[in-house]
Design a protein around this motif. Structure first.
Motif, PDB file in Angstrom:
ATOM      1  N   ALA A 232      -8.646  -3.651 -18.823  1.00 38.42           N
ATOM      2  CA  ALA A 232      -7.223  -3.313 -18.776  1.00 38.42           C
ATOM      3  C   ALA A 232      -7.001  -2.004 -18.025  1.00 38.42           C
ATOM      4  O   ALA A 232      -6.028  -1.857 -17.274  1.00 38.42           O
ATOM      5  CB  ALA A 232      -6.668  -3.210 -20.199  1.00 38.42           C
ATOM      6  N   VAL A 233      -7.913  -1.033 -18.210  1.00 42.32           N
ATOM      7  CA  VAL A 233      -7.805   0.241 -17.492  1.00 42.32           C
ATOM      8  C   VAL A 233      -7.933   0.016 -15.990  1.00 42.32           C
ATOM      9  O   VAL A 233      -7.198   0.604 -15.190  1.00 42.32           O
ATOM     10  CB  VAL A 233      -8.895   1.220 -17.988  1.00 42.32           C
ATOM     11  N   VAL A 234      -8.869  -0.862 -15.597  1.00 44.68           N
ATOM     12  CA  VAL A 234      -9.057  -1.154 -14.170  1.00 44.68           C
ATOM     13  C   VAL A 234      -7.779  -1.743 -13.582  1.00 44.68           C
ATOM     14  O   VAL A 234      -7.346  -1.361 -12.487  1.00 44.68           O
ATOM     15  CB  VAL A 234     -10.247  -2.114 -13.976  1.00 44.68           C
ATOM     16  N   ARG A 235      -7.168  -2.674 -14.280  1.00 44.96           N
ATOM     17  CA  ARG A 235      -5.929  -3.288 -13.772  1.00 44.96           C
ATOM     18  C   ARG A 235      -4.813  -2.260 -13.658  1.00 44.96           C
ATOM     19  O   ARG A 235      -4.015  -2.287 -12.714  1.00 44.96           O
ATOM     20  CB  ARG A 235      -5.518  -4.445 -14.679  1.00 44.96           C
ATOM     21  N   LYS A 236      -4.740  -1.359 -14.628  1.00 42.29           N
ATOM     22  CA  LYS A 236      -3.706  -0.325 -14.573  1.00 42.29           C
ATOM     23  C   LYS A 236      -3.944   0.615 -13.393  1.00 42.29           C
ATOM     24  O   LYS A 236      -3.004   1.010 -12.690  1.00 42.29           O
ATOM     25  CB  LYS A 236      -3.698   0.460 -15.889  1.00 42.29           C
ATOM     26  N   MET A 237      -5.212   0.983 -13.161  1.00 43.22           N
ATOM     27  CA  MET A 237      -5.537   1.824 -12.004  1.00 43.22           C
ATOM     28  C   MET A 237      -5.149   1.123 -10.708  1.00 43.22           C
ATOM     29  O   MET A 237      -4.570   1.733  -9.797  1.00 43.22           O
ATOM     30  CB  MET A 237      -7.037   2.129 -11.987  1.00 43.22           C
ATOM     31  N   ALA A 238      -5.476  -0.167 -10.617  1.00 40.08           N
ATOM     32  CA  ALA A 238      -5.169  -0.922  -9.408  1.00 40.08           C
ATOM     33  C   ALA A 238      -3.660  -0.997  -9.184  1.00 40.08           C
ATOM     34  O   ALA A 238      -3.176  -0.851  -8.057  1.00 40.08           O
ATOM     35  CB  ALA A 238      -5.768  -2.323  -9.496  1.00 40.08           C
ATOM     36  N   LYS A 239      -2.907  -1.209 -10.259  1.00 43.54           N
ATOM     37  CA  LYS A 239      -1.444  -1.274 -10.129  1.00 43.54           C
ATOM     38  C   LYS A 239      -0.888   0.071  -9.677  1.00 43.54           C
ATOM     39  O   LYS A 239       0.029   0.127  -8.853  1.00 43.54           O
ATOM     40  CB  LYS A 239      -0.816  -1.674 -11.467  1.00 43.54           C
ATOM     41  N   PHE A 304     -16.393  -4.755 -12.450  1.00 49.17           N
ATOM     42  CA  PHE A 304     -15.228  -3.868 -12.385  1.00 49.17           C
ATOM     43  C   PHE A 304     -14.738  -3.693 -10.954  1.00 49.17           C
ATOM     44  O   PHE A 304     -13.532  -3.599 -10.714  1.00 49.17           O
ATOM     45  CB  PHE A 304     -15.567  -2.518 -13.017  1.00 49.17           C
ATOM     46  N   LEU A 305     -15.648  -3.648  -9.992  1.00 50.23           N
ATOM     47  CA  LEU A 305     -15.224  -3.539  -8.598  1.00 50.23           C
ATOM     48  C   LEU A 305     -14.418  -4.766  -8.195  1.00 50.23           C
ATOM     49  O   LEU A 305     -13.349  -4.651  -7.575  1.00 50.23           O
ATOM     50  CB  LEU A 305     -16.435  -3.388  -7.677  1.00 50.23           C
ATOM     51  N   LEU A 306     -14.892  -5.955  -8.553  1.00 52.51           N
ATOM     52  CA  LEU A 306     -14.172  -7.172  -8.199  1.00 52.51           C
ATOM     53  C   LEU A 306     -12.823  -7.226  -8.907  1.00 52.51           C
ATOM     54  O   LEU A 306     -11.815  -7.656  -8.322  1.00 52.51           O
ATOM     55  CB  LEU A 306     -15.010  -8.400  -8.548  1.00 52.51           C
ATOM     56  N   TYR A 310      -9.513  -7.365  -6.770  1.00 54.58           N
ATOM     57  CA  TYR A 310      -8.722  -8.582  -6.959  1.00 54.58           C
ATOM     58  C   TYR A 310      -7.313  -8.249  -7.449  1.00 54.58           C
ATOM     59  O   TYR A 310      -6.371  -8.992  -7.192  1.00 54.58           O
ATOM     60  CB  TYR A 310      -9.432  -9.490  -7.961  1.00 54.58           C
ATOM     61  N   SER A 311      -7.181  -7.120  -8.164  1.00 57.90           N
ATOM     62  CA  SER A 311      -5.871  -6.704  -8.659  1.00 57.90           C
ATOM     63  C   SER A 311      -5.028  -6.024  -7.593  1.00 57.90           C
ATOM     64  O   SER A 311      -3.855  -5.739  -7.817  1.00 57.90           O
ATOM     65  CB  SER A 311      -6.038  -5.753  -9.854  1.00 57.90           C
ATOM     66  N   LEU A 312      -5.618  -5.755  -6.422  1.00 56.71           N
ATOM     67  CA  LEU A 312      -4.894  -5.099  -5.335  1.00 56.71           C
ATOM     68  C   LEU A 312      -4.315  -6.104  -4.342  1.00 56.71           C
ATOM     69  O   LEU A 312      -4.093  -5.769  -3.184  1.00 56.71           O
ATOM     70  CB  LEU A 312      -5.835  -4.137  -4.590  1.00 56.71           C
ATOM     71  N   ASN A 313      -4.080  -7.330  -4.795  1.00 57.40           N
ATOM     72  CA  ASN A 313      -3.664  -8.375  -3.855  1.00 57.40           C
ATOM     73  C   ASN A 313      -2.339  -8.056  -3.171  1.00 57.40           C
ATOM     74  O   ASN A 313      -2.034  -8.609  -2.123  1.00 57.40           O
ATOM     75  CB  ASN A 313      -3.580  -9.729  -4.566  1.00 57.40           C
ATOM     76  N   GLU A 314      -1.536  -7.148  -3.751  1.00 58.04           N
ATOM     77  CA  GLU A 314      -0.251  -6.806  -3.130  1.00 58.04           C
ATOM     78  C   GLU A 314      -0.437  -6.015  -1.841  1.00 58.04           C
ATOM     79  O   GLU A 314       0.395  -6.094  -0.940  1.00 58.04           O
ATOM     80  CB  GLU A 314       0.609  -5.995  -4.108  1.00 58.04           C
ATOM     81  N   VAL A 315      -1.492  -5.235  -1.766  1.00 58.15           N
ATOM     82  CA  VAL A 315      -1.641  -4.337  -0.621  1.00 58.15           C
ATOM     83  C   VAL A 315      -2.863  -4.659   0.231  1.00 58.15           C
ATOM     84  O   VAL A 315      -3.101  -3.983   1.229  1.00 58.15           O
ATOM     85  CB  VAL A 315      -1.727  -2.869  -1.099  1.00 58.15           C
ATOM     86  N   VAL A 316      -3.628  -5.650  -0.154  1.00 57.01           N
ATOM     87  CA  VAL A 316      -4.794  -6.047   0.634  1.00 57.01           C
ATOM     88  C   VAL A 316      -4.448  -7.309   1.408  1.00 57.01           C
ATOM     89  O   VAL A 316      -3.989  -8.305   0.838  1.00 57.01           O
ATOM     90  CB  VAL A 316      -6.019  -6.300  -0.277  1.00 57.01           C
ATOM     91  N   ASP A 317      -4.637  -7.259   2.719  1.00 55.88           N
ATOM     92  CA  ASP A 317      -4.319  -8.410   3.559  1.00 55.88           C
ATOM     93  C   ASP A 317      -5.266  -9.573   3.274  1.00 55.88           C
ATOM     94  O   ASP A 317      -4.847 -10.718   3.172  1.00 55.88           O
ATOM     95  CB  ASP A 317      -4.410  -8.008   5.035  1.00 55.88           C
ATOM     96  N   ARG A 318      -6.544  -9.267   3.127  1.00 55.89           N
ATOM     97  CA  ARG A 318      -7.519 -10.311   2.835  1.00 55.89           C
ATOM     98  C   ARG A 318      -8.702  -9.690   2.098  1.00 55.89           C
ATOM     99  O   ARG A 318      -9.161  -8.604   2.446  1.00 55.89           O
ATOM    100  CB  ARG A 318      -8.009 -10.970   4.120  1.00 55.89           C
ATOM    101  N   LEU A 319      -9.161 -10.378   1.066  1.00 57.20           N
ATOM    102  CA  LEU A 319     -10.350  -9.942   0.344  1.00 57.20           C
ATOM    103  C   LEU A 319     -11.362 -11.074   0.371  1.00 57.20           C
ATOM    104  O   LEU A 319     -11.093 -12.175  -0.127  1.00 57.20           O
ATOM    105  CB  LEU A 319     -10.012  -9.587  -1.109  1.00 57.20           C
ATOM    106  N   ARG A 446     -11.120   6.691  -7.288  1.00 63.52           N
ATOM    107  CA  ARG A 446     -11.001   7.667  -6.204  1.00 63.52           C
ATOM    108  C   ARG A 446     -11.498   7.091  -4.881  1.00 63.52           C
ATOM    109  O   ARG A 446     -10.890   7.315  -3.825  1.00 63.52           O
ATOM    110  CB  ARG A 446     -11.780   8.936  -6.563  1.00 63.52           C
ATOM    111  N   ILE A 447     -12.573   6.320  -4.931  1.00 64.46           N
ATOM    112  CA  ILE A 447     -13.129   5.775  -3.691  1.00 64.46           C
ATOM    113  C   ILE A 447     -12.209   4.700  -3.120  1.00 64.46           C
ATOM    114  O   ILE A 447     -11.955   4.664  -1.902  1.00 64.46           O
ATOM    115  CB  ILE A 447     -14.540   5.223  -3.943  1.00 64.46           C
ATOM    116  N   ILE A 448     -11.676   3.823  -3.969  1.00 65.47           N
ATOM    117  CA  ILE A 448     -10.756   2.787  -3.475  1.00 65.47           C
ATOM    118  C   ILE A 448      -9.486   3.423  -2.935  1.00 65.47           C
ATOM    119  O   ILE A 448      -8.916   2.971  -1.933  1.00 65.47           O
ATOM    120  CB  ILE A 448     -10.426   1.787  -4.600  1.00 65.47           C
ATOM    121  N   GLU A 449      -9.043   4.509  -3.547  1.00 63.08           N
ATOM    122  CA  GLU A 449      -7.873   5.219  -3.020  1.00 63.08           C
ATOM    123  C   GLU A 449      -8.164   5.768  -1.624  1.00 63.08           C
ATOM    124  O   GLU A 449      -7.301   5.740  -0.741  1.00 63.08           O
ATOM    125  CB  GLU A 449      -7.463   6.338  -3.959  1.00 63.08           C
TER     126      GLU A 449
END
Length: 458
Positions: A232-239, A304-306, A310-319, A446-449
């Motif tokens: 849940a924390v990962v999803r919140k970070m991604a959002k 956790f990386l996936l 996967y939760s960044l689908n709004e801003v990622v063109d393709r994963l 931090r790295i994904i940001e």
């Protein structure tokens, strides 16, 4: 009533209902129009103003019902009627002049439950009970509230009443003692309500902060309860990152004023700029290729990386996601069919428990997916680079480096381990634009940001 509205908005924010300053002003306007007389009308008006999603509506309902809850004040047994069978009772003025002037004592003897409830509310504000943040503060704040209420004064009157020569002194003391117990119980309930409103969520946030710093490759693995919360924390970070990047992208659409085009179009209106033209800016959505080692030591970090990507689908063109232990397989379809939570287990069924071979995995990627890389693609490797002394295929890493926009390697091990044993991490470093230790959710965020920041408007 403005102070109460401000406290309610604080309670909503503590319950994870986002309220901006503009929305707070709208809420005050809504209350000014509908008033406090009709509870349901007030609730609907505030909900329509402040709750912006189905989840926020549910959290709003709980916060509203808790904030405006008023439990019935239990005064215990009613005061005895004076008669032949009733125990004689002294009066407050018989005790002392100071006792006769005690409003709390008078309300106890009169059985004024409403007056006592209002006194507790006022004392709670004076004691700043709403500032509670931890459950360990409840006892201290309860005592502070009772002190503000005047419980010490009641205790003093009880002691004086018991010293009276008048036989009715003991009866007065018993009545006041019962009222004191009722006040204490109500004060505890009041503090508990404030804790539920303002501190329950902060406790959860503290737990999330601790889990965000928890090592993903800890010995013994991650507790199932912690695992669920960490997901849940990962999803919140991604959002949070998705919202931040989306706002950046929306601003980019507007850009800066295009003076020349604005003046050119205003010529048709005698030079009046009816149509304002903004400069357009091209914004790229990132294309990400994730290559994850799912061997035993790295499987948790890969999950956790996936989940994050996967939760960044709004801003990622393709994963495009790939997993390997010995051989490499694409996992996009597995993610779609089984969801992120169960995808790793399904991947392990197919390729798990094999001898880790980074060279063989890179060969599989080069044979089937190398053409998908271009200058807009960021390649993210997740693994400890321990290849059991097999050929690391540095030539393929060089090709990936040349074809992609950037290559990022996330290694769960500290840098001091990168050159020890069968690790080939130092041999891969020349072909990585960025290589970082990534062993906690905080580091992952931090790295994904940083990856998203590469795709700012240009």
């Amino acid at each position: 009533m403005q102070h109460q509205m401000e406290d309610f908005i604080r309670a909503l924010r503590a319950a994870d209902v986002g309220v901006s300053p503009a929305e707070a002003i709208d809420a005050h306007e809504a209350v000014a129009r509908v008033g406090y007389a009709d509870r349901e009308l007030l609730k609907d008006a505030l909900c329509a103003t402040l709750a912006k999603s189905e989840e926020e509506v549910a959290r709003f309902d709980r916060a509203f019902d808790n904030f405006f809850a008023r439990s019935a004040f239990d005064m215990g047994e009613p005061p005895p009627q004076q008669g032949q069978d009733s125990e004689p009772e002294a009066k407050l003025e018989d005790v002392s002049e100071e006792a006769a002037g005690s409003q709390i004592a008078q309300m106890i003897l009169q059985g004024d439950a409403n007056g006592l409830a209002q006194a507790i509310e006022k004392a709670g504000q004076e004691a700043q009970v709403s500032e509670i943040r931890l459950s360990t503060q409840k006892s201290r704040l309860t005592r502070r509230l009772l002190d503000e209420l005047g419980i010490t004064e009641i205790e003093k009157i009880i002691a004086q009443a018991r010293k009276l020569e008048d036989p009715g002194g003991e009866g007065l003391a018993k009545r006041l003692e019962a009222g004191k117990r009722a006040l204490t119980a109500e004060a505890q309930r009041y503090v508990q309500r404030q804790h539920d409103l303002y501190a329950a969520e902060s406790g959860r946030q503290l737990r999330e902060e601790l889990l965000a710093r928890k090592a993903l490759n800890a010995e013994g693995g991650i507790d199932p309860v912690d695992l669920q919360m960490m997901q849940a924390v990962v999803r919140k970070m991604a959002k949070r990152l998705a919202d931040r990047y989306s706002r950046r992208r929306n601003r980019a659409r507007k850009g800066h004023l295009d003076v020349r085009r604005t003046l050119r179009q205003s010529m048709a209106y005698g030079g009046v700029p009816f149509n304002v033209v903004w400069k357009t800016e091209r914004v790229d959505k990132p294309k990400i290729v994730a290559i994850c080692d799912v061997s035993k030591s790295v499987a948790a970090a890969a999950q956790f990386l996936l989940t994050f990507l996967y939760s960044l689908n709004e801003v990622v063109d393709r994963l495009d996601a790939f997993a390997f232990s010995g051989r490499m397989i694409p996992v996009n379809q597995i993610l779609d069919e089984h969801g992120v939570d169960k995808a790793i287990l399904e991947v392990l069924k197919r390729i798990g428990f094999q001898q880790t071979d980074y060279g063989k995995a890179l060969e599989d990627f080069a044979a089937n997916h190398l053409d998908s890389l271009d200058r807009h693609t960021t390649v993210i490797f997740l693994g400890d680079a321990r290849s059991n002394y097999a050929d690391p295929r540095l030539d393929i890493m060089r090709t990936i480096h040349e074809r992609s926009r950037s290559v990022i390697w996330l290694n769960p091990e500290p840098e001091s381990y990168w050159s020890q044993g069968d690790s080939v991490m130092t041999r891969y470093l020349p072909f990585c634009h960025l290589a970082k230790t990534c062993n906690t959710l905080d580091q992952l965020e931090r790295i994904i940001e940083d990856v998203l920041r590469q795709y700012v408007p240009h």
